[in-house]
Scaffold this motif. Structure first.
Motif, short mmCIF file in Angstrom:
data_model
loop_
_atom_site.label_atom_id
_atom_site.label_comp_id
_atom_site.label_asym_id
_atom_site.label_seq_id
_atom_site.Cartn_x
_atom_site.Cartn_y
_atom_site.Cartn_z
N ALA A 1 -6.06 1.32 0.08
CA ALA A 1 -5.29 0.24 -0.55
C ALA A 1 -5.12 -0.92 0.44
O ALA A 1 -5.22 -2.09 0.07
CB ALA A 1 -3.93 0.76 -1.01
N MET A 2 -4.86 -0.59 1.71
CA MET A 2 -4.77 -1.64 2.72
C MET A 2 -6.07 -2.43 2.80
O MET A 2 -6.07 -3.67 2.90
CB MET A 2 -4.46 -1.03 4.09
CG MET A 2 -3.06 -0.47 4.24
SD MET A 2 -2.82 0.27 5.88
CE MET A 2 -1.13 0.86 5.76
N LEU A 3 -7.19 -1.73 2.75
CA LEU A 3 -8.49 -2.40 2.81
C LEU A 3 -8.69 -3.33 1.62
O LEU A 3 -9.28 -4.41 1.76
CB LEU A 3 -9.61 -1.37 2.87
CG LEU A 3 -9.79 -0.67 4.22
CD1 LEU A 3 -10.79 0.48 4.11
CD2 LEU A 3 -10.27 -1.66 5.29
N GLU A 4 -8.19 -2.93 0.46
CA GLU A 4 -8.29 -3.82 -0.71
C GLU A 4 -7.53 -5.12 -0.45
O GLU A 4 -8.02 -6.21 -0.77
CB GLU A 4 -7.76 -3.12 -1.96
CG GLU A 4 -8.67 -2.02 -2.48
CD GLU A 4 -8.22 -1.48 -3.83
OE1 GLU A 4 -8.96 -0.65 -4.40
OE2 GLU A 4 -7.15 -1.89 -4.34
N VAL A 5 -6.32 -5.01 0.11
CA VAL A 5 -5.54 -6.22 0.42
C VAL A 5 -6.27 -7.06 1.47
O VAL A 5 -6.31 -8.29 1.37
CB VAL A 5 -4.13 -5.86 0.91
CG1 VAL A 5 -3.34 -7.13 1.23
CG2 VAL A 5 -3.39 -5.04 -0.14
N PHE A 6 -6.84 -6.42 2.47
CA PHE A 6 -7.60 -7.16 3.48
C PHE A 6 -8.74 -7.95 2.84
O PHE A 6 -8.98 -9.11 3.19
CB PHE A 6 -8.17 -6.19 4.52
CG PHE A 6 -7.21 -5.81 5.61
CD1 PHE A 6 -5.85 -5.66 5.37
CD2 PHE A 6 -7.66 -5.61 6.91
CE1 PHE A 6 -4.96 -5.30 6.38
CE2 PHE A 6 -6.79 -5.27 7.94
CZ PHE A 6 -5.44 -5.11 7.67
N ASN A 7 -9.46 -7.33 1.92
CA ASN A 7 -10.59 -8.00 1.27
C ASN A 7 -10.13 -9.23 0.50
O ASN A 7 -10.76 -10.29 0.54
CB ASN A 7 -11.32 -7.04 0.34
CG ASN A 7 -12.09 -5.98 1.10
OD1 ASN A 7 -12.42 -6.15 2.28
ND2 ASN A 7 -12.38 -4.86 0.44
N VAL A 8 -9.00 -9.09 -0.21
CA VAL A 8 -8.47 -10.21 -0.98
C VAL A 8 -7.96 -11.30 -0.03
O VAL A 8 -8.27 -12.49 -0.20
CB VAL A 8 -7.36 -9.75 -1.93
CG1 VAL A 8 -6.77 -10.95 -2.68
CG2 VAL A 8 -7.88 -8.73 -2.92
N GLY A 9 -7.16 -10.90 0.95
CA GLY A 9 -6.59 -11.86 1.87
C GLY A 9 -7.64 -12.64 2.64
O GLY A 9 -7.55 -13.86 2.80
N ASN A 10 -8.67 -11.95 3.11
CA ASN A 10 -9.71 -12.63 3.87
C ASN A 10 -10.53 -13.57 2.99
O ASN A 10 -10.97 -14.63 3.43
CB ASN A 10 -10.63 -11.62 4.55
CG ASN A 10 -9.97 -10.96 5.76
OD1 ASN A 10 -8.96 -11.46 6.27
ND2 ASN A 10 -10.50 -9.84 6.20
N SER B 1 0.83 -1.21 0.00
CA SER B 1 0.00 0.00 0.00
C SER B 1 0.86 1.26 0.00
O SER B 1 0.77 2.08 -0.92
CB SER B 1 -0.96 0.00 1.19
OG SER B 1 -0.23 -0.04 2.41
N TYR B 2 1.73 1.41 1.00
CA TYR B 2 2.53 2.64 1.03
C TYR B 2 3.59 2.63 -0.06
O TYR B 2 3.93 3.68 -0.62
CB TYR B 2 3.12 2.87 2.42
CG TYR B 2 4.49 2.30 2.70
CD1 TYR B 2 5.64 2.99 2.36
CD2 TYR B 2 4.63 1.05 3.32
CE1 TYR B 2 6.91 2.47 2.63
CE2 TYR B 2 5.88 0.54 3.60
CZ TYR B 2 7.01 1.24 3.24
OH TYR B 2 8.26 0.73 3.50
N GLY B 3 4.11 1.43 -0.41
CA GLY B 3 5.07 1.35 -1.50
C GLY B 3 4.44 1.64 -2.84
O GLY B 3 5.02 2.34 -3.68
N GLY B 4 3.24 1.12 -3.06
CA GLY B 4 2.54 1.37 -4.32
C GLY B 4 2.14 2.81 -4.50
O GLY B 4 2.33 3.41 -5.57
N VAL B 5 1.59 3.40 -3.44
CA VAL B 5 1.21 4.81 -3.51
C VAL B 5 2.46 5.68 -3.63
O VAL B 5 2.46 6.70 -4.33
CB VAL B 5 0.36 5.20 -2.28
CG1 VAL B 5 0.12 6.71 -2.24
CG2 VAL B 5 -0.97 4.46 -2.30
N GLY B 6 3.54 5.28 -2.96
CA GLY B 6 4.80 6.01 -3.09
C GLY B 6 5.33 5.98 -4.50
O GLY B 6 5.80 6.99 -5.03
#
Length: 320
Positions: A227-236, A199-204
């Motif tokens: 972006a973190m929430l997107e990863v959470f949705n995929v991971g869960n 998330s922070y690397g991608g936005v950076g």
């Protein structure tokens, strides 16, 4: 323990030095690095601030030979896209009860390792440490010693044996000065780590700005959180159990613990025109999301916008 560190980058040098310092028999596989074979052991310089230590005893090897030596533990410290090759080469030199540990950013390295090593002998881990390779046998550490979280990628039939081994490894790492913790839900741990770095690397990478700026601008700060929430949705959806407190933990790290000038390795590699872990971090979120039918518009945008730079960097390497 007889330990193999596969990869002589910053993380490989750091782990080799600390584990050797703790009294373990450590061999360092130098993947094409400009290091001479040194069976008798070499000193590795570890610098943290104004203090430097020369830690001796690490054997540098160019090839792995199961007839010469086998290992209780092998740690792959290469970039994520090199894991499959490293695991294939490492599998023959693991002892009968030996384990293979992956600590790459991303979520696919353990599964790639399990294609070459029995899945119940694969350990997955996350590593938090800031290191820089400053010479062929020198590494600089910024801040605290490494924090490793590890656990079995796939539970074994004999849980008692697996638990004893995991505890032995955790103890060995702690004696080396490394903060090590066992986590039986390592799937959740690796997705949580990916949520932070991607998330922070991608936005950076998208903004070209360090953490101090992206978190000071409300729009980019919100973009990192979403972006973190997107990863959470995929991971869960994949089987992890990421919760609201995990999101608050990650945002606390991003907003309070990173220095103003902090950038992710992904961002730095893309900016410098070097091959990066774009596919293994951003691309992994996109690939898993597409397979699972989860919408990830932020990651789709980051991946599409950065892919031309990645392809150009890899083409340049291939031509050199």
């Amino acid at each position: 323990m007889r330990i193999l560190i596969y990869g002589a980058g910053a993380m490989g040098l750091y782990l080799s030095a600390r584990l050797s310092q703790a009294g373990h028999s450590v061999s360092l596989k130098a993947r094409g690095a400009p290091l001479e074979r040194a069976e008798s052991g070499v000193p590795i310089t570890v610098t943290n601030g104004d203090e430097s230590q020369q830690i001796s005893g690490v054997k540098v090897i160019a090839e792995l030979d199961p007839d010469s030596e086998t290992y209780d533990l092998a740690v792959i410290t290469t970039k994520a896209w090199q894991v499959a090759e490293a695991a294939a080469e490492t599998a023959p030199v693991l002892g009968e009860e030996g384990r293979l540990l992956t600590i790459q950013n991303g979520v696919d390295a353990p599964a790639q390792a399990a294609q070459h090593v029995p899945a119940d002998r694969v350990l997955a881990g996350t590593a938090v440490v800031i290191t820089e390779r400053t010479g062929p046998l020198a590494v600089a550490l910024t801040g605290a010693e490494a924090h490793l979280v590890l656990g079995p990628w796939e539970p074994s039939a004999d849980q008692s044996d697996a638990g004893v081994y995991a505890q032995q490894l955790t103890t060995a790492l702690r004696r080396a000065g490394i903060l090590a913790q066992r986590n039986e839900d390592i799937l959740t741990a690796v997705w949580k780590k990916l949520a932070l770095v991607a998330s922070y690397g991608g936005v950076g990478a998208l903004s070209g700005a360090p953490v101090g700026i992206t978190r000071a601008v409300p729009q980019t700060k919100a973009l990192v959180r979403n972006a973190m929430l997107e990863v959470f949705n995929v991971g869960n959806t994949r089987g992890a159990t990421l919760q609201e407190q995990d999101l608050e933990d990650l945002m606390g790290t991003y907003t309070q613990k990173f220095g103003e000038s902090t950038t992710a390795s992904l961002q730095r590699d893309l900016a410098a025109g070097r091959p990066s872990e774009l596919r293994e971090q951003i691309g992994a979120v996109v690939a898993h999301a597409r397979e699972l039918g989860v919408d990830v518009p932020i990651f789709e945008t980051i991946y599409a916008s950065q892919l031309p730079r990645e392809l150009q960097a890899r083409a340049a390497v291939a031509q050199s």
